[in-house]
Design a protein around this motif. Structure first.
Motif, PDB file in Angstrom:
ATOM      1  N   GLY A  20       0.853  -1.186   0.000  1.00 32.74           N
ATOM      2  CA  GLY A  20       0.000   0.000   0.000  1.00 32.74           C
ATOM      3  C   GLY A  20       0.882   1.227   0.000  1.00 32.74           C
ATOM      4  O   GLY A  20       2.057   1.151  -0.383  1.00 32.74           O
ATOM      5  N   VAL A  21       0.329   2.347   0.420  1.00 30.83           N
ATOM      6  CA  VAL A  21       1.082   3.593   0.398  1.00 30.83           C
ATOM      7  C   VAL A  21       0.948   4.336   1.724  1.00 30.83           C
ATOM      8  O   VAL A  21      -0.155   4.488   2.240  1.00 30.83           O
ATOM      9  CB  VAL A  21       0.592   4.549  -0.722  1.00 30.83           C
ATOM     10  N   ALA A  22       2.083   4.782   2.237  1.00 30.01           N
ATOM     11  CA  ALA A  22       2.086   5.687   3.387  1.00 30.01           C
ATOM     12  C   ALA A  22       2.367   7.081   2.836  1.00 30.01           C
ATOM     13  O   ALA A  22       3.456   7.336   2.311  1.00 30.01           O
ATOM     14  CB  ALA A  22       3.169   5.285   4.379  1.00 30.01           C
ATOM     15  N   TYR A  23       1.376   7.947   2.902  1.00 27.68           N
ATOM     16  CA  TYR A  23       1.540   9.312   2.375  1.00 27.68           C
ATOM     17  C   TYR A  23       2.091  10.241   3.445  1.00 27.68           C
ATOM     18  O   TYR A  23       1.627  10.240   4.579  1.00 27.68           O
ATOM     19  CB  TYR A  23       0.203   9.856   1.881  1.00 27.68           C
ATOM     20  N   GLU A  42       0.103  20.989  -2.222  1.00 28.74           N
ATOM     21  CA  GLU A  42      -1.040  20.078  -2.235  1.00 28.74           C
ATOM     22  C   GLU A  42      -0.564  18.640  -2.323  1.00 28.74           C
ATOM     23  O   GLU A  42      -1.366  17.729  -2.377  1.00 28.74           O
ATOM     24  CB  GLU A  42      -1.891  20.358  -3.483  1.00 28.74           C
ATOM     25  N   LYS A  43       0.746  18.446  -2.389  1.00 29.28           N
ATOM     26  CA  LYS A  43       1.287  17.128  -2.681  1.00 29.28           C
ATOM     27  C   LYS A  43       1.633  16.340  -1.438  1.00 29.28           C
ATOM     28  O   LYS A  43       1.844  16.901  -0.367  1.00 29.28           O
ATOM     29  CB  LYS A  43       2.572  17.297  -3.502  1.00 29.28           C
ATOM     30  N   SER A  44       1.728  15.033  -1.654  1.00 32.56           N
ATOM     31  CA  SER A  44       2.234  14.156  -0.609  1.00 32.56           C
ATOM     32  C   SER A  44       3.290  13.254  -1.218  1.00 32.56           C
ATOM     33  O   SER A  44       3.223  12.924  -2.399  1.00 32.56           O
ATOM     34  CB  SER A  44       1.122  13.277  -0.052  1.00 32.56           C
ATOM     35  N   TYR A  45       4.261  12.879  -0.404  1.00 35.37           N
ATOM     36  CA  TYR A  45       5.211  11.870  -0.840  1.00 35.37           C
ATOM     37  C   TYR A  45       4.628  10.515  -0.480  1.00 35.37           C
ATOM     38  O   TYR A  45       4.140  10.329   0.635  1.00 35.37           O
ATOM     39  CB  TYR A  45       6.568  12.066  -0.140  1.00 35.37           C
ATOM     40  N   GLY A  46       4.680   9.554  -1.397  1.00 33.77           N
ATOM     41  CA  GLY A  46       4.097   8.240  -1.134  1.00 33.77           C
ATOM     42  C   GLY A  46       5.145   7.144  -1.022  1.00 33.77           C
ATOM     43  O   GLY A  46       5.835   6.856  -1.988  1.00 33.77           O
ATOM     44  N   TRP A  47       5.242   6.554   0.152  1.00 28.60           N
ATOM     45  CA  TRP A  47       6.123   5.395   0.325  1.00 28.60           C
ATOM     46  C   TRP A  47       5.309   4.137   0.028  1.00 28.60           C
ATOM     47  O   TRP A  47       4.394   3.799   0.787  1.00 28.60           O
ATOM     48  CB  TRP A  47       6.657   5.323   1.762  1.00 28.60           C
ATOM     49  N   GLY A  48       5.649   3.460  -1.067  1.00 32.08           N
ATOM     50  CA  GLY A  48       4.901   2.258  -1.457  1.00 32.08           C
ATOM     51  C   GLY A  48       5.475   1.018  -0.806  1.00 32.08           C
ATOM     52  O   GLY A  48       6.141   0.210  -1.459  1.00 32.08           O
ATOM     53  N   VAL A  49       5.211   0.880   0.463  1.00 29.52           N
ATOM     54  CA  VAL A  49       5.833  -0.209   1.231  1.00 29.52           C
ATOM     55  C   VAL A  49       4.879  -1.395   1.408  1.00 29.52           C
ATOM     56  O   VAL A  49       3.676  -1.308   1.147  1.00 29.52           O
ATOM     57  CB  VAL A  49       6.296   0.282   2.623  1.00 29.52           C
ATOM     58  N   TRP A  50       5.471  -2.491   1.886  1.00 27.80           N
ATOM     59  CA  TRP A  50       4.723  -3.704   2.233  1.00 27.80           C
ATOM     60  C   TRP A  50       4.505  -3.745   3.734  1.00 27.80           C
ATOM     61  O   TRP A  50       5.370  -3.311   4.496  1.00 27.80           O
ATOM     62  CB  TRP A  50       5.515  -4.935   1.813  1.00 27.80           C
ATOM     63  N   VAL A  51       3.365  -4.272   4.127  1.00 26.04           N
ATOM     64  CA  VAL A  51       3.149  -4.541   5.550  1.00 26.04           C
ATOM     65  C   VAL A  51       2.677  -5.984   5.720  1.00 26.04           C
ATOM     66  O   VAL A  51       2.004  -6.540   4.848  1.00 26.04           O
ATOM     67  CB  VAL A  51       2.126  -3.569   6.201  1.00 26.04           C
ATOM     68  N   GLU A  52       3.082  -6.575   6.835  1.00 27.41           N
ATOM     69  CA  GLU A  52       2.609  -7.911   7.177  1.00 27.41           C
ATOM     70  C   GLU A  52       1.278  -7.773   7.903  1.00 27.41           C
ATOM     71  O   GLU A  52       1.124  -6.912   8.787  1.00 27.41           O
ATOM     72  CB  GLU A  52       3.629  -8.625   8.078  1.00 27.41           C
ATOM     73  N   VAL A  53       0.314  -8.577   7.509  1.00 23.24           N
ATOM     74  CA  VAL A  53      -1.020  -8.517   8.113  1.00 23.24           C
ATOM     75  C   VAL A  53      -1.446  -9.926   8.520  1.00 23.24           C
ATOM     76  O   VAL A  53      -0.793 -10.915   8.165  1.00 23.24           O
ATOM     77  CB  VAL A  53      -2.055  -7.908   7.127  1.00 23.24           C
ATOM     78  N   SER A  54      -2.547 -10.020   9.237  1.00 23.32           N
ATOM     79  CA  SER A  54      -3.026 -11.332   9.653  1.00 23.32           C
ATOM     80  C   SER A  54      -3.569 -12.091   8.448  1.00 23.32           C
ATOM     81  O   SER A  54      -3.965 -11.496   7.437  1.00 23.32           O
ATOM     82  CB  SER A  54      -4.117 -11.192  10.714  1.00 23.32           C
TER      83      SER A  54
END
Ligand SMILES: [Zn+2]
Length: 156
Positions: A54-57, A64-76
């Protein structure tokens, strides 16, 4: 708006960085990767563990902009399969759930194992991540923003 470090216009600067897979999966020898993982651009299984991308903005101050970190997260496993089963649907009204960051983000300390709140999106949006560890710089910057110069330095 121009970047103070290089004079580039904000529209000419790349504002996202994406990771192809969780760091742990990336580090596996090829044979193990083939045997133990299943992966596409947004979903990954490693043995009995489950990850989504997903993305952490991070908002850029005074823009008006955001930087987007397109990282992975571990979920259940349960959250993972609910996402898979509803991948084509609008999931934006589903309750958020927790995930744990699975990539090292440069310029920040200890991002592996940071906890995020995962909010799913509609049919065209990736999940978005909100950092919740108040002591961590990323959490503070997600609230307060970063300068355009800092956002630009992420891509260098
Ligand atoms: Zn710059």
């Amino acid at each position: 708006m121009k970047c103070g470090c290089c004079g580039k216009y904000i529209g000419d600067i790349s504002f996202d960085k994406s990771y192809k897979m969780p760091d742990e999966v990336w580090a596996l020898p090829e044979a193990e990767k083939n045997n133990r993982t299943q992966i596409d651009s947004d979903l990954c299984r490693l043995d009995e563990r489950y990850f989504l991308r997903g993305v952490a903005y991070i908002p850029v101050i005074d823009s008006e902009k955001s930087y987007g970190w397109g990282v992975w997260v571990e979920v259940s496993e349960q959250n993972f399969f609910e996402y898979v089963d509803n991948y084509e649907n609008d999931n934006s009204s589903r309750p958020s759930f927790l995930g744990v960051v699975a990539n090292k983000i440069p310029s920040y300390e200890n991002t592996l194992s940071l906890t995020v709140q995962v909010q799913l999106g509609n049919e065209t949006q990736r999940p978005t991540f909100t950092f919740i560890d108040k002591e961590h710089l990323l959490t503070q910057e997600q609230v307060n923003g970063v300068s355009i110069e800092k956002a630009h330095s992420f891509s260098n």
